[in-house]
Design a protein around this motif. Structure first.
Motif, short mmCIF file in Angstrom:
data_model
loop_
_atom_site.label_atom_id
_atom_site.label_comp_id
_atom_site.label_asym_id
_atom_site.label_seq_id
_atom_site.Cartn_x
_atom_site.Cartn_y
_atom_site.Cartn_z
N THR A 80 -0.77 -3.17 10.69
CA THR A 80 0.42 -3.16 11.55
C THR A 80 0.92 -4.57 11.79
O THR A 80 2.01 -4.77 12.29
N GLN A 81 0.13 -5.56 11.41
CA GLN A 81 0.56 -6.95 11.59
C GLN A 81 0.68 -7.64 10.24
O GLN A 81 -0.18 -7.45 9.35
N ALA A 82 1.75 -8.42 10.10
CA ALA A 82 2.05 -9.04 8.81
C ALA A 82 0.88 -9.91 8.33
O ALA A 82 0.54 -9.92 7.14
N ARG A 83 0.23 -10.63 9.25
CA ARG A 83 -0.83 -11.54 8.81
C ARG A 83 -2.03 -10.77 8.25
O ARG A 83 -2.70 -11.22 7.31
N ASP A 84 -2.30 -9.58 8.80
CA ASP A 84 -3.39 -8.75 8.27
C ASP A 84 -3.04 -8.24 6.88
O ASP A 84 -3.88 -8.24 5.97
N MET A 85 -1.79 -7.83 6.73
CA MET A 85 -1.38 -7.32 5.41
C MET A 85 -1.43 -8.45 4.38
O MET A 85 -1.87 -8.25 3.24
N ASP A 86 -1.02 -9.65 4.78
CA ASP A 86 -1.08 -10.80 3.85
C ASP A 86 -2.52 -11.02 3.40
O ASP A 86 -2.77 -11.32 2.23
N GLU A 87 -3.46 -10.86 4.33
CA GLU A 87 -4.88 -11.03 3.98
C GLU A 87 -5.29 -10.00 2.92
O GLU A 87 -5.99 -10.34 1.95
N LEU A 88 -4.83 -8.78 3.08
CA LEU A 88 -5.17 -7.74 2.08
C LEU A 88 -4.56 -8.06 0.72
O LEU A 88 -5.20 -7.89 -0.32
N VAL A 89 -3.31 -8.54 0.74
CA VAL A 89 -2.62 -8.84 -0.53
C VAL A 89 -3.36 -9.98 -1.26
O VAL A 89 -3.59 -9.90 -2.48
N ALA A 109 1.60 -4.22 -4.18
CA ALA A 109 1.00 -4.80 -2.97
C ALA A 109 2.05 -5.64 -2.22
O ALA A 109 2.17 -5.55 -0.99
N ALA A 110 2.83 -6.42 -2.98
CA ALA A 110 3.86 -7.27 -2.34
C ALA A 110 4.93 -6.40 -1.68
O ALA A 110 5.41 -6.72 -0.58
N ASP A 111 5.31 -5.30 -2.31
CA ASP A 111 6.30 -4.39 -1.71
C ASP A 111 5.75 -3.80 -0.41
O ASP A 111 6.49 -3.62 0.57
N GLY A 112 4.45 -3.52 -0.41
CA GLY A 112 3.82 -2.99 0.81
C GLY A 112 3.86 -4.04 1.92
O GLY A 112 4.08 -3.71 3.10
N ALA A 113 3.69 -5.29 1.54
CA ALA A 113 3.71 -6.37 2.54
C ALA A 113 5.11 -6.52 3.14
O ALA A 113 5.26 -6.83 4.33
N ARG A 114 6.13 -6.29 2.32
CA ARG A 114 7.50 -6.38 2.83
C ARG A 114 7.72 -5.34 3.93
O ARG A 114 8.33 -5.63 4.96
N VAL A 115 7.18 -4.14 3.74
CA VAL A 115 7.35 -3.08 4.74
C VAL A 115 6.61 -3.47 6.03
O VAL A 115 7.15 -3.35 7.13
N VAL A 116 5.40 -4.00 5.89
CA VAL A 116 4.63 -4.36 7.09
C VAL A 116 5.30 -5.51 7.84
O VAL A 116 5.34 -5.53 9.07
#
Ligand SMILES: NC(=O)c1ccc[n+]([C@@H]2O[C@H](COP(=O)([O-])OP(=O)(O)OC[C@H]3O[C@@H](n4cnc5c(N)ncnc54)[C@H](O)[C@@H]3O)[C@@H](O)[C@H]2O)c1
Length: 324
Positions: free
Chosen positions: A96-105, A303-310
Motif C-alpha cells: 500500500t506504500q510506494a516505498r514498499d513496492m519499490d523494495e519488491l521491484v 513489476a514496474a507497471d505494478g509500482a505505478r499503480v501503488v
C-alpha cells in the motif's frame, strides 16, 4: 517441465487461483493459517496442505508462490517469497506504500524473479480491446477516463472503498493512459465505520493534460462496474455488468465547422458493440504468470507497471487521510 506453484490464502479468492493453477501448472502446495481451510485441499489430492507459509519457502523445488491473503499481509509475504527465490503472483495491491513496492521491484530484479500484481481487469478481453482502440488512435485524442464502481454492499469494516474497489479502476486507468499522474487527490467519508471510507471520489491529472475520475462506493443504489473513455473522435464504454455488450463504441464527439467562426458543435454517428471473446480473465492472468516464468514477455515491465499503480494509490490514500 511443469511449473510448481503454491497458493497461500484460501478464503474467497484463493480457491479460484488454485483451480486455475491446477489446470495450467502443477499445484504443489495449498496454504492457509486457518486449518479449517484444508477443505479446499481435498479437491487437489496431489497438493500438500499446510498452515505454515514457511513450508512453501523451504521447498526448494517450488518455483512460484501465489499470495491471496488479506491486503495488509501482501508486502511481507511477497518479500519473503522473493527472498526465497520464488516467482510471485500477489493479489492487488502488492503493497500500500510506494516505498514498499519499490523494495519488491528491486528484489525481483536482483533475483531475476517474476513479480506480477493480480490486476485482474488488465486481462479482461474487453479492456484489452479498449486498449487496442486507444493505441491505434481510433478515439482521436483521449481527453478523460472515468470509472464507476458502486453497489449497495459488500460493506467492509477493515479496508476502505479506495483499497477494496479502487485498485481495479486505477490499474485500468493507468494501463489505458500509460502515464503517471502528476495530481491524485481523493475525498471520502466514513459513514458507517470510523476511519473506513464507504464513499470515495478520486481525481487524477496527467502530464499530458488528460484527466481521470473514480467514484467508489458500497452505499449506492446502482450496481456499476464501468469505465468510460472520452476521445475527440469516439467514446467507448466498458461495462462489466453487461453479459454480451461488454464494450460499446459511440461515434460521437465535438466538431468545429470551418464556416461557423469557431463555434463548437457535436457529431453523432453509429453506436456499436464489437464481439469480445468470453475467456476467463483469471485464467489469462494465471497463464501470463506462467509465460513470464518461462522467460516469455517482459518481467521487469509488469513489476514496474505494478509500482505505478501503488505510487498513485499511495498519493490518493495520503490525500484521503488529509496528507495533501
Ligand atoms: N482480483 C480480484 O478480482 C479479487 C477478488 C477478490 C479478492 N481479491 C484479493 O484476494 C485477497 C484475498 O481476498 P479474500 O476475499 O479471499 O479474503 P479472505 O479473507 O476471504 O481470505 C484470506 C485468507 O487468507 C488467510 N491468511 C491470512 N494470513 C495468512 C498467512 N500469513 N498465511 C496463510 N494464510 C493466511 C486467511 O486465513 C483467509 O482464509 C485480497 O487481497 C483481495 O483483495 C482479488
Amino acid at each position: 517441465m511443469s511449473v510448481r506453484v503454491g497458493v497461500a490464502g484460501l478464503g474467497h479468492w484463493g480457491p479460484n487461483l488454485a483451480r486455475n493453477f491446477a489446470d495450467l501448472a502443477e499445484l504443489a502446495w495449498l496454504c492457509d493459517e486457518d486449518p479449517a481451510r484444508s477443505d479446499v485441499a481435498e479437491r487437489y489430492p496431489h497438493a500438500r496442505f499446510t498452515t505454515s507459509y514457511d513450508d512453501l519457502l523451504a521447498d526448494e523445488a517450488l518455483d512460484a508462490i501465489v499470495v491471496a491473503t488479506p491486503v495488509p499481509t501482501h508486502f511481507e509475504l511477497a518479500r519473503r517469497a522473493l527472498e526465497a527465490d520464488k516467482h510471485v503472483l500477489v493479489e492487488k495491491p502488492p503493497a500500500t506504500q510506494a516505498r514498499d513496492m519499490d523494495e519488491l521491484v528491486v528484489l525481483a530484479a536482483e533475483r531475476d524473479r517474476v513479480l506480477l500484481p493480480g490486476h485482474l481487469l488488465l486481462y479482461h478481453p474487453g479492456i484489452r480491446r479498449v486498449k487496442e482502440m486507444l493505441d491505434a488512435g481510433e478515439l482521436g485524442d483521449v481527453l478523460c477516463v472515468y470509472g464507476n464502481r458502486q453497489n449497495l454492499g459488500i460493506i467492509r469494516s477493515n479496508e476502505n472503498a479506495l483499497l477494496s474497489l479502487g485498485v481495479h479502476d486505477l490499474s485500468v486507468i493507468l494501463y489505458l493512459l500509460d502515464e503517471d499522474p502528476e495530481t491524485a487527490v481523493a475525498q471520502g467519508r466514513d459513514f458507517l465505520t470510523q476511519g473506513v471510507e464507504d464513499v470515495v471520489f478520486c481525481y487524477l491529472r496527467f502530464p499530458s493534460g488528460r484527466i481521470a475520475h473514480m467514484h467508489l462506493s458500497w452505499l449506492d443504489p446502482h450496481k456499476m462496474r464501468k469505465i468510460t473513455v472520452v476521445g475527440t473522435e469516439k467514446m467507448v464504454v466498458f461495462d462489466d455488468m453487461e453479459l454480451e455488450r461488454k464494450v460499446t463504441v459511440y461515434e460521437k464527439g465535438p466538431w468545429r465547422p470551418s464556416d461557423r467562426y469557431g463555434e463548437w458543435q457535436t457529431r453523432t454517428g453509429d453506436i456499436f458493440s464489437p464481439r469480445i471473446p468470453n475467456d476467463e480473465p483469471l485464467k489469462l492472468e494465471c497463464a501470463e504468470f506462467l509465460r513470464l516464468i518461462e522467460g516469455d514477455g517482459d518481467r521487469r515491465k509488469v513489476a514496474a507497471d505494478g509500482a505505478r499503480v501503488v505510487r498513485a494509490l499511495d498519493m490518493l490514500t495520503s490525500s484521503l487521510d488529509g496528507g495533501s
